[in-house]
Enzyme design. Sequence first.
Site, mmCIF file in Angstrom:
data_model
loop_
_atom_site.group_PDB
_atom_site.id
_atom_site.type_symbol
_atom_site.label_atom_id
_atom_site.label_comp_id
_atom_site.label_asym_id
_atom_site.label_seq_id
_atom_site.Cartn_x
_atom_site.Cartn_y
_atom_site.Cartn_z
ATOM 1 N N CYS A 32 0.830 -1.215 0.000
ATOM 2 C CA CYS A 32 0.000 0.000 0.000
ATOM 3 C C CYS A 32 0.864 1.265 0.000
ATOM 4 C CB CYS A 32 -0.896 -0.062 1.242
ATOM 5 S SG CYS A 32 -1.666 1.473 1.733
ATOM 6 N N CYS A 35 0.299 3.730 2.802
ATOM 7 C CA CYS A 35 0.782 3.164 4.068
ATOM 8 C C CYS A 35 2.283 3.414 4.209
ATOM 9 C CB CYS A 35 0.516 1.658 4.138
ATOM 10 S SG CYS A 35 -1.223 1.212 4.049
#
Length: 106
Positions: A32, A35
Amino acid sequence: MSEPIAVTDETFEDVVLKADKPVLVDFWATWCPPCRQMTPIVHELASERDDIVVAAVDVDQSPATAAKFGIVSIPSFLTFKDGKLVSSNVGAVPKKALVKQVEDAL
């Protein structure tokens, strides 16, 4: 730089729900990009704050915990106090937003 505590389905209750301080939990995954963008901020909070616990849950490694808290978008940041969910933020947010989220739980 201090590391957030890696939390799994098996350790979530002990580390997060039974903590004696508020806990900021970062729900994330290695694949991600937002993230990864938030990782340095989460690590900064872990090293700067001794009045909270900073934890991280890899949603791929701990799908039951992610499902239990309805995590559908990552990163998601949940704050727990006294074993109860008290606030959340979703997505890449400025550090000041996480600081406010944490301070509201103190």
